[in-house]
Design a protein around this motif. Structure first.
Motif, PDB file in Angstrom:
ATOM      1  N   ILE A  43       0.364  -1.253   0.047  1.00 25.61           N
ATOM      2  CA  ILE A  43       0.130  -0.206  -0.257  1.00 25.61           C
ATOM      3  C   ILE A  43       1.166   1.362  -0.237  1.00 25.61           C
ATOM      4  N   TYR A  44       0.651   1.810  -1.161  1.00 28.30           N
ATOM      5  CA  TYR A  44       1.645   3.689  -0.972  1.00 28.30           C
ATOM      6  C   TYR A  44       0.453   4.169  -0.476  1.00 28.30           C
ATOM      7  N   GLU A  45       1.040   5.253  -0.194  1.00 29.53           N
ATOM      8  CA  GLU A  45       0.260   6.661   0.014  1.00 29.53           C
ATOM      9  C   GLU A  45       0.870   7.397   0.091  1.00 29.53           C
ATOM     10  N   GLY A  46      -0.022   9.552  -0.154  1.00 28.59           N
ATOM     11  CA  GLY A  46       0.859   9.751  -0.666  1.00 28.59           C
ATOM     12  C   GLY A  46       1.358  10.816  -1.830  1.00 28.59           C
ATOM     13  N   ASN A  47       1.153  11.189  -2.590  1.00 29.11           N
ATOM     14  CA  ASN A  47       1.209  11.899  -3.948  1.00 29.11           C
ATOM     15  C   ASN A  47       2.095  10.238  -4.482  1.00 29.11           C
ATOM     16  N   VAL A  48       0.883   9.178  -4.645  1.00 33.59           N
ATOM     17  CA  VAL A  48       1.659   8.189  -5.520  1.00 33.59           C
ATOM     18  C   VAL A  48       2.285   8.508  -6.793  1.00 33.59           C
ATOM     19  N   VAL A  49       3.103   8.189  -7.874  1.00 33.58           N
ATOM     20  CA  VAL A  49       4.048   8.290  -8.403  1.00 33.58           C
ATOM     21  C   VAL A  49       4.267   7.207  -8.988  1.00 33.58           C
ATOM     22  N   ILE A  50       3.488   6.550 -10.410  1.00 27.11           N
ATOM     23  CA  ILE A  50       4.343   4.841 -11.006  1.00 27.11           C
ATOM     24  C   ILE A  50       4.580   5.630 -12.265  1.00 27.11           C
ATOM     25  N   THR A  51       5.978   4.600 -12.770  1.00 31.02           N
ATOM     26  CA  THR A  51       5.959   4.352 -13.345  1.00 31.02           C
ATOM     27  C   THR A  51       6.085   3.729 -14.776  1.00 31.02           C
ATOM     28  N   GLN A  52       5.334   3.907 -15.486  1.00 33.29           N
ATOM     29  CA  GLN A  52       6.517   2.156 -16.667  1.00 33.29           C
ATOM     30  C   GLN A  52       6.360   2.026 -17.609  1.00 33.29           C
ATOM     31  N   GLY A  53       7.702   2.503 -18.811  1.00 29.26           N
ATOM     32  CA  GLY A  53       7.632   3.317 -19.832  1.00 29.26           C
ATOM     33  C   GLY A  53       6.965   4.418 -19.571  1.00 29.26           C
ATOM     34  N   SER A  54       6.229   4.712 -21.044  1.00 34.54           N
ATOM     35  CA  SER A  54       5.978   5.815 -21.118  1.00 34.54           C
ATOM     36  C   SER A  54       4.006   5.715 -20.116  1.00 34.54           C
ATOM     37  N   THR A  55       4.050   4.570 -19.710  1.00 34.16           N
ATOM     38  CA  THR A  55       2.974   5.173 -18.515  1.00 34.16           C
ATOM     39  C   THR A  55       3.531   5.732 -17.653  1.00 34.16           C
ATOM     40  N   LYS A  56       2.469   7.116 -17.140  1.00 30.19           N
ATOM     41  CA  LYS A  56       3.296   7.581 -15.697  1.00 30.19           C
ATOM     42  C   LYS A  56       0.924   7.976 -15.161  1.00 30.19           C
ATOM     43  N   LEU A  57       1.469   7.333 -13.778  1.00 31.55           N
ATOM     44  CA  LEU A  57      -0.337   7.278 -12.931  1.00 31.55           C
ATOM     45  C   LEU A  57       0.008   8.627 -11.883  1.00 31.55           C
ATOM     46  N   TRP A  58      -0.928   8.757 -11.301  1.00 30.74           N
ATOM     47  CA  TRP A  58      -0.503   9.907 -10.060  1.00 30.74           C
ATOM     48  C   TRP A  58      -1.557   9.486  -9.407  1.00 30.74           C
ATOM     49  N   ALA A  59      -1.449   9.415  -7.945  1.00 26.68           N
ATOM     50  CA  ALA A  59      -2.765   9.208  -6.576  1.00 26.68           C
ATOM     51  C   ALA A  59      -2.681   9.434  -5.445  1.00 26.68           C
ATOM     52  N   ASP A  60      -3.276   9.430  -4.817  1.00 21.68           N
ATOM     53  CA  ASP A  60      -3.055  10.145  -3.342  1.00 21.68           C
ATOM     54  C   ASP A  60      -3.110   7.841  -2.775  1.00 21.68           C
ATOM     55  N   LYS A  61      -3.520   7.409  -2.933  1.00 22.08           N
ATOM     56  CA  LYS A  61      -3.133   6.047  -2.101  1.00 22.08           C
ATOM     57  C   LYS A  61      -3.167   4.858  -3.646  1.00 22.08           C
ATOM     58  N   ILE A  62      -2.158   3.947  -3.722  1.00 24.19           N
ATOM     59  CA  ILE A  62      -2.307   2.420  -4.505  1.00 24.19           C
ATOM     60  C   ILE A  62      -2.608   1.422  -4.246  1.00 24.19           C
ATOM     61  N   TRP A  63      -3.024   0.477  -4.029  1.00 23.69           N
ATOM     62  CA  TRP A  63      -2.572  -0.942  -3.822  1.00 23.69           C
ATOM     63  C   TRP A  63      -2.092  -1.628  -4.832  1.00 23.69           C
ATOM     64  N   VAL A  64      -0.739  -2.860  -4.879  1.00 20.37           N
ATOM     65  CA  VAL A  64      -0.371  -3.231  -6.129  1.00 20.37           C
ATOM     66  C   VAL A  64      -0.536  -4.642  -4.860  1.00 20.37           C
ATOM     67  N   TYR A  65      -1.406  -5.262  -5.871  1.00 25.55           N
ATOM     68  CA  TYR A  65      -1.028  -7.347  -5.256  1.00 25.55           C
ATOM     69  C   TYR A  65      -0.817  -7.744  -6.213  1.00 25.55           C
ATOM     70  N   ARG A  66       0.345  -8.816  -5.676  1.00 21.50           N
ATOM     71  CA  ARG A  66       1.184  -9.640  -6.481  1.00 21.50           C
ATOM     72  C   ARG A  66       0.877 -11.472  -6.253  1.00 21.50           C
ATOM     73  N   VAL A  67       0.874 -11.936  -7.309  1.00 29.56           N
ATOM     74  CA  VAL A  67       1.269 -13.190  -6.705  1.00 29.56           C
ATOM     75  C   VAL A  67       1.851 -14.444  -7.578  1.00 29.56           C
ATOM     76  N   ASP A  68       2.149 -14.881  -6.691  1.00 30.21           N
ATOM     77  CA  ASP A  68       3.954 -15.319  -7.510  1.00 30.21           C
ATOM     78  C   ASP A  68       4.566 -14.460  -7.838  1.00 30.21           C
TER      79      ASP A  68
END
Length: 162
Positions: A43-68
């Motif tokens: 769980i990422y909180e506060g001025n969250v920025v995700i960058t992947q290649g040319s994609t950029k996302l800004w949010a207040d809070k992000i949940w990342v779920y991983r399996v295997d």
């Protein structure tokens, strides 16, 4: 991370994703992070920025779920969540925003929920819910995306050279 769509009315040249983005590493920044490896959630909180290649996302809070060891899904909330992504075969950037965004990596689907807006050039979709099915290059909005509000679409005419 690629972000979010089959509307019966097709939008010209709807190709939001740079196809190589999903194969790039994902970089996350935030004011704080809480990682629970046993549950496979971060769980990422506060001025969250995700960058992947040319994609950029800004949010207040992000949940990342991983399996295997693989990212399965990413949920983001904000006022609003915003993203941008360069498109294949174009210098244009697609932009979008919503109160909530959900990305399902295995299905390569993005859901924009609550005051959703998707723009490509001067063309735009507005609805309470927009779905982007990247692998199928499809956009759904309103009732076809399980939304409750009508869809507003603006398609600008192509400029012709004289």
């Amino acid at each position: 991370m690629s972000l979010l769509l089959a509307l019966s009315l097709s939008m010209p040249a709807i190709s939001l994703a740079l196809s190589t983005d999903k194969d790039q590493p994902m970089y996350l920044e935030a004011d704080s992070v809480d990682i629970d490896d046993a549950k496979g959630v971060s769980i990422y909180e506060g001025n969250v920025v995700i960058t992947q290649g040319s994609t950029k996302l800004w949010a207040d809070k992000i949940w990342v779920y991983r399996v295997d060891g693989e990212t399965e899904k990413v949920f983001a909330i904000g006022k609003p969540v915003r993203f941008q992504q360069r498109m294949d075969d174009s210098d244009e950037t697609a932009r979008g925003q919503a109160l909530r965004a959900e990305y399902y990596a295995r299905k390569d689907e993005i859901y924009l929920i609550g005051e959703a807006l998707l723009e490509q050039g001067k063309d735009q979709f507005r609805s309470d819910r927009i779905t982007y099915l990247r692998g199928k290059s499809q956009v759904k909005a309103g009732a076809s995306a399980e939304g409750k509000k009508r869809v507003r679409v603006v398609i600008e005419p192509k400029k012709t050279e004289q």
